[in-house]
Design a protein around this motif. Structure first.
Motif, PDB file in Angstrom:
ATOM      1  N   MET A  70       0.856  -1.178   0.000  1.00  0.00           N
ATOM      2  CA  MET A  70       0.000   0.000   0.000  1.00  0.00           C
ATOM      3  C   MET A  70       0.903   1.242   0.000  1.00  0.00           C
ATOM      4  SD  MET A  70      -3.106   1.113   2.651  1.00  0.00           S
ATOM      5  CE  MET A  70      -3.400  -0.535   3.140  1.00  0.00           C
ATOM      6  N   ASP A  71       0.591   2.227  -0.825  1.00  0.00           N
ATOM      7  CA  ASP A  71       1.410   3.436  -0.857  1.00  0.00           C
ATOM      8  C   ASP A  71       0.947   4.435   0.211  1.00  0.00           C
ATOM      9  OD1 ASP A  71      -0.825   4.768  -1.848  1.00  0.00           O
ATOM     10  OD2 ASP A  71       0.064   5.263  -3.770  1.00  0.00           O
ATOM     11  N   HIS A  72       1.708   5.503   0.363  1.00  0.00           N
ATOM     12  CA  HIS A  72       1.434   6.491   1.413  1.00  0.00           C
ATOM     13  C   HIS A  72       0.029   7.078   1.314  1.00  0.00           C
ATOM     14  CE1 HIS A  72       5.362   6.254   3.041  1.00  0.00           C
ATOM     15  NE2 HIS A  72       5.992   6.949   2.111  1.00  0.00           N
ATOM     16  N   LEU A  73      -0.405   7.402   0.111  1.00  0.00           N
ATOM     17  CA  LEU A  73      -1.727   7.997  -0.059  1.00  0.00           C
ATOM     18  C   LEU A  73      -2.826   7.017   0.355  1.00  0.00           C
ATOM     19  CD1 LEU A  73      -3.538  10.300  -0.907  1.00  0.00           C
ATOM     20  CD2 LEU A  73      -3.292   9.541  -3.290  1.00  0.00           C
ATOM     21  N   GLU A  74      -2.713   5.778  -0.070  1.00  0.00           N
ATOM     22  CA  GLU A  74      -3.709   4.774   0.316  1.00  0.00           C
ATOM     23  C   GLU A  74      -3.721   4.560   1.825  1.00  0.00           C
ATOM     24  OE1 GLU A  74      -3.334   1.116  -1.896  1.00  0.00           O
ATOM     25  OE2 GLU A  74      -3.037   2.215  -3.760  1.00  0.00           O
ATOM     26  N   GLU A  75      -2.543   4.543   2.450  1.00  0.00           N
ATOM     27  CA  GLU A  75      -2.458   4.395   3.911  1.00  0.00           C
ATOM     28  C   GLU A  75      -3.145   5.557   4.619  1.00  0.00           C
ATOM     29  OE1 GLU A  75       1.619   4.012   5.090  1.00  0.00           O
ATOM     30  OE2 GLU A  75       1.862   2.098   4.053  1.00  0.00           O
ATOM     31  N   ALA A  76      -2.916   6.763   4.136  1.00  0.00           N
ATOM     32  CA  ALA A  76      -3.528   7.946   4.740  1.00  0.00           C
ATOM     33  C   ALA A  76      -5.046   7.877   4.620  1.00  0.00           C
ATOM     34  CB  ALA A  76      -2.989   9.216   4.083  1.00  0.00           C
ATOM     35  N   ARG A  77      -5.529   7.540   3.444  1.00  0.00           N
ATOM     36  CA  ARG A  77      -6.986   7.438   3.240  1.00  0.00           C
ATOM     37  C   ARG A  77      -7.590   6.347   4.117  1.00  0.00           C
ATOM     38  NH1 ARG A  77      -6.629   8.171  -3.237  1.00  0.00           N
ATOM     39  NH2 ARG A  77      -6.908  10.435  -3.274  1.00  0.00           N
ATOM     40  N   ALA A  78      -6.919   5.194   4.224  1.00  0.00           N
ATOM     41  CA  ALA A  78      -7.422   4.087   5.050  1.00  0.00           C
ATOM     42  C   ALA A  78      -7.495   4.492   6.520  1.00  0.00           C
ATOM     43  CB  ALA A  78      -6.540   2.851   4.875  1.00  0.00           C
ATOM     44  N   LEU A  79      -6.498   5.206   7.005  1.00  0.00           N
ATOM     45  CA  LEU A  79      -6.507   5.671   8.387  1.00  0.00           C
ATOM     46  C   LEU A  79      -7.688   6.617   8.628  1.00  0.00           C
ATOM     47  CD1 LEU A  79      -5.207   6.031  11.219  1.00  0.00           C
ATOM     48  CD2 LEU A  79      -3.855   7.881  10.216  1.00  0.00           C
ATOM     49  N   LEU A  82      -6.317  18.348   5.609  1.00  0.00           N
ATOM     50  CA  LEU A  82      -7.649  18.943   5.511  1.00  0.00           C
ATOM     51  C   LEU A  82      -8.347  18.466   4.240  1.00  0.00           C
ATOM     52  CD1 LEU A  82      -9.596  21.039   6.867  1.00  0.00           C
ATOM     53  CD2 LEU A  82      -8.674  22.691   5.228  1.00  0.00           C
ATOM     54  N   HIS A  83      -7.621  18.429   3.137  1.00  0.00           N
ATOM     55  CA  HIS A  83      -8.207  17.972   1.883  1.00  0.00           C
ATOM     56  C   HIS A  83      -8.580  16.493   1.961  1.00  0.00           C
ATOM     57  CE1 HIS A  83      -8.274  16.651  -2.375  1.00  0.00           C
ATOM     58  NE2 HIS A  83      -8.969  17.762  -2.487  1.00  0.00           N
ATOM     59  N   LEU A  84      -7.667  15.654   2.450  1.00  0.00           N
ATOM     60  CA  LEU A  84      -7.954  14.217   2.591  1.00  0.00           C
ATOM     61  C   LEU A  84      -9.186  14.004   3.472  1.00  0.00           C
ATOM     62  CD1 LEU A  84      -4.330  12.881   3.144  1.00  0.00           C
ATOM     63  CD2 LEU A  84      -5.833  12.220   1.251  1.00  0.00           C
ATOM     64  N   ALA A  85      -9.271  14.750   4.558  1.00  0.00           N
ATOM     65  CA  ALA A  85     -10.400  14.625   5.485  1.00  0.00           C
ATOM     66  C   ALA A  85     -11.707  15.070   4.827  1.00  0.00           C
ATOM     67  CB  ALA A  85     -10.141  15.441   6.746  1.00  0.00           C
ATOM     68  N   SER A  86     -11.667  16.167   4.088  1.00  0.00           N
ATOM     69  CA  SER A  86     -12.891  16.661   3.448  1.00  0.00           C
ATOM     70  C   SER A  86     -13.399  15.667   2.409  1.00  0.00           C
ATOM     71  CB  SER A  86     -12.671  18.046   2.836  1.00  0.00           C
ATOM     72  OG  SER A  86     -11.867  17.985   1.677  1.00  0.00           O
ATOM     73  N   ASP A 117     -10.448   6.910   6.952  1.00  0.00           N
ATOM     74  CA  ASP A 117     -11.724   6.196   6.809  1.00  0.00           C
ATOM     75  C   ASP A 117     -12.119   5.437   8.071  1.00  0.00           C
ATOM     76  OD1 ASP A 117     -12.205   7.152   4.276  1.00  0.00           O
ATOM     77  OD2 ASP A 117     -11.421   5.369   3.249  1.00  0.00           O
ATOM     78  N   ARG A 118     -11.152   5.046   8.905  1.00  0.00           N
ATOM     79  CA  ARG A 118     -11.448   4.296  10.136  1.00  0.00           C
ATOM     80  C   ARG A 118     -11.906   5.192  11.286  1.00  0.00           C
ATOM     81  NH1 ARG A 118      -6.214   1.922   9.268  1.00  0.00           N
ATOM     82  NH2 ARG A 118      -5.522   2.845  11.227  1.00  0.00           N
ATOM     83  N   LEU A 119     -11.775   6.481  11.154  1.00  0.00           N
ATOM     84  CA  LEU A 119     -12.073   7.400  12.262  1.00  0.00           C
ATOM     85  C   LEU A 119     -13.567   7.685  12.383  1.00  0.00           C
ATOM     86  CD1 LEU A 119      -9.189   9.953  11.632  1.00  0.00           C
ATOM     87  CD2 LEU A 119      -9.226   8.051  13.262  1.00  0.00           C
ATOM     88  N   PRO A 120     -14.036   7.955  13.609  1.00  0.00           N
ATOM     89  CA  PRO A 120     -15.444   8.324  13.803  1.00  0.00           C
ATOM     90  C   PRO A 120     -15.680   9.752  13.301  1.00  0.00           C
ATOM     91  CG  PRO A 120     -14.262   8.472  15.879  1.00  0.00           C
ATOM     92  CD  PRO A 120     -13.292   7.939  14.863  1.00  0.00           C
ATOM     93  N   LYS A 121     -16.288   9.881  12.154  1.00  0.00           N
ATOM     94  CA  LYS A 121     -16.404  11.184  11.470  1.00  0.00           C
ATOM     95  C   LYS A 121     -17.026  12.280  12.341  1.00  0.00           C
ATOM     96  CE  LYS A 121     -15.804   9.352   6.967  1.00  0.00           C
ATOM     97  NZ  LYS A 121     -14.852   8.435   7.468  1.00  0.00           N
ATOM     98  N   ALA A 122     -18.063  11.944  13.091  1.00  0.00           N
ATOM     99  CA  ALA A 122     -18.751  12.950  13.898  1.00  0.00           C
ATOM    100  C   ALA A 122     -17.917  13.424  15.081  1.00  0.00           C
ATOM    101  CB  ALA A 122     -20.084  12.392  14.393  1.00  0.00           C
ATOM    102  N   LYS A 123     -16.905  12.683  15.447  1.00  0.00           N
ATOM    103  CA  LYS A 123     -16.078  13.038  16.607  1.00  0.00           C
ATOM    104  C   LYS A 123     -14.638  13.376  16.215  1.00  0.00           C
ATOM    105  CE  LYS A 123     -18.739  10.326  19.890  1.00  0.00           C
ATOM    106  NZ  LYS A 123     -19.304  11.418  20.632  1.00  0.00           N
ATOM    107  N   THR A 124     -14.439  13.678  14.925  1.00  0.00           N
ATOM    108  CA  THR A 124     -13.099  13.962  14.405  1.00  0.00           C
ATOM    109  C   THR A 124     -13.067  15.368  13.812  1.00  0.00           C
ATOM    110  OG1 THR A 124     -12.717  11.627  13.918  1.00  0.00           O
ATOM    111  CG2 THR A 124     -11.326  13.200  12.763  1.00  0.00           C
ATOM    112  N   ALA A 125     -11.971  16.070  14.060  1.00  0.00           N
ATOM    113  CA  ALA A 125     -11.750  17.387  13.460  1.00  0.00           C
ATOM    114  C   ALA A 125     -10.292  17.467  13.032  1.00  0.00           C
ATOM    115  CB  ALA A 125     -12.064  18.505  14.450  1.00  0.00           C
ATOM    116  N   VAL A 126     -10.032  18.295  12.046  1.00  0.00           N
ATOM    117  CA  VAL A 126      -8.673  18.542  11.585  1.00  0.00           C
ATOM    118  C   VAL A 126      -8.107  19.719  12.367  1.00  0.00           C
ATOM    119  CG1 VAL A 126      -7.229  19.182   9.610  1.00  0.00           C
ATOM    120  CG2 VAL A 126      -9.233  17.724   9.271  1.00  0.00           C
ATOM    121  N   SER A 127      -6.897  19.557  12.869  1.00  0.00           N
ATOM    122  CA  SER A 127      -6.171  20.672  13.453  1.00  0.00           C
ATOM    123  C   SER A 127      -5.421  21.324  12.292  1.00  0.00           C
ATOM    124  CB  SER A 127      -5.210  20.166  14.530  1.00  0.00           C
ATOM    125  OG  SER A 127      -4.508  21.250  15.084  1.00  0.00           O
TER     126      SER A 127
END
Length: 182
Positions: free
Chosen positions: A1-10, A33-37, A12-22
């Motif tokens: 898995m490359d870096h971008l896929e790893e970042a997206r997979a991480l 911020l872009h990956l999260a959006s 995707d596992r987070l609870p969206k309603a309880k997650t914010a970007v610093s």
């Protein structure tokens, strides 16, 4: 898995309603911020240390709006310049800025908004201290939260390539004068 896929997979596992970007307004947190959006996370917080340039503050608002992310500008109770005569200038021996200004308001934002996870743009190659960080980590300055660091293993070249490939606006001052926050 490359870096971008790893970042997206991480992310995707987070609870969206309880997650914010610093979101610092820098290049690394821009990528996060872009990956999260793209993953559907719509909240972010900008910790204004009161020594940020107005260009950075305007950029943070503009990018957040453009990506459809709700941004809160968190401000400290006392400004950097109010604390300076009391604590002296920050240095490698006296690193008071982040604990006193930045982390205090991030903790308050998290408690007020039910946030349990902060997504950050931290990267290992930025410092020897960060080499020990993990993708899912704890920060003693943020005791109620988990820090998720999806681009931890990215190089600076990876970051710039992502920004270019996705047509993201380059933060003001880069690369000659990166942001001047805490």
């Amino acid at each position: 898995m490359d870096h971008l896929e790893e970042a997206r997979a991480l992310i995707d596992r987070l609870p969206k309603a309880k997650t914010a970007v610093s979101f610092s307004g820098g290049k690394d947190s821009l990528v996060v911020l872009h990956l999260a959006s793209v993953a559907g996370i719509r909240r972010a917080v900008f910790s204004d240390t009161t020594i940020e340039s107005q260009k950075t503050v305007d950029y943070v608002k503009e990018v957040s709006y453009r990506l459809g992310v709700e941004i809160e500008i968190a401000r400290p109770r006392r400004s950097f310049f109010e604390l300076l005569p009391l604590l002296g200038p920050p240095s490698t021996k006296s690193r008071w800025c982040c604990p006193t200004i930045k982390y205090q308001q991030l903790n308050e934002y998290a408690r007020k908004n039910g946030i349990r996870v902060f997504l950050t743009g931290l990267r290992r190659d930025e410092s020897s201290r960060r080499k020990k960080y993990r993708q899912i980590d704890r920060n003693p300055m943020l005791p109620y939260l988990v820090e998720a660091n999806p681009i931890l293993d990215w190089s600076e070249e990876d970051v710039w390539a992502y920004i270019k490939d996705n047509g993201l606006p380059v933060p003001p001052g880069y690369p000659e004068h990166p942001r001047n926050g805490c």
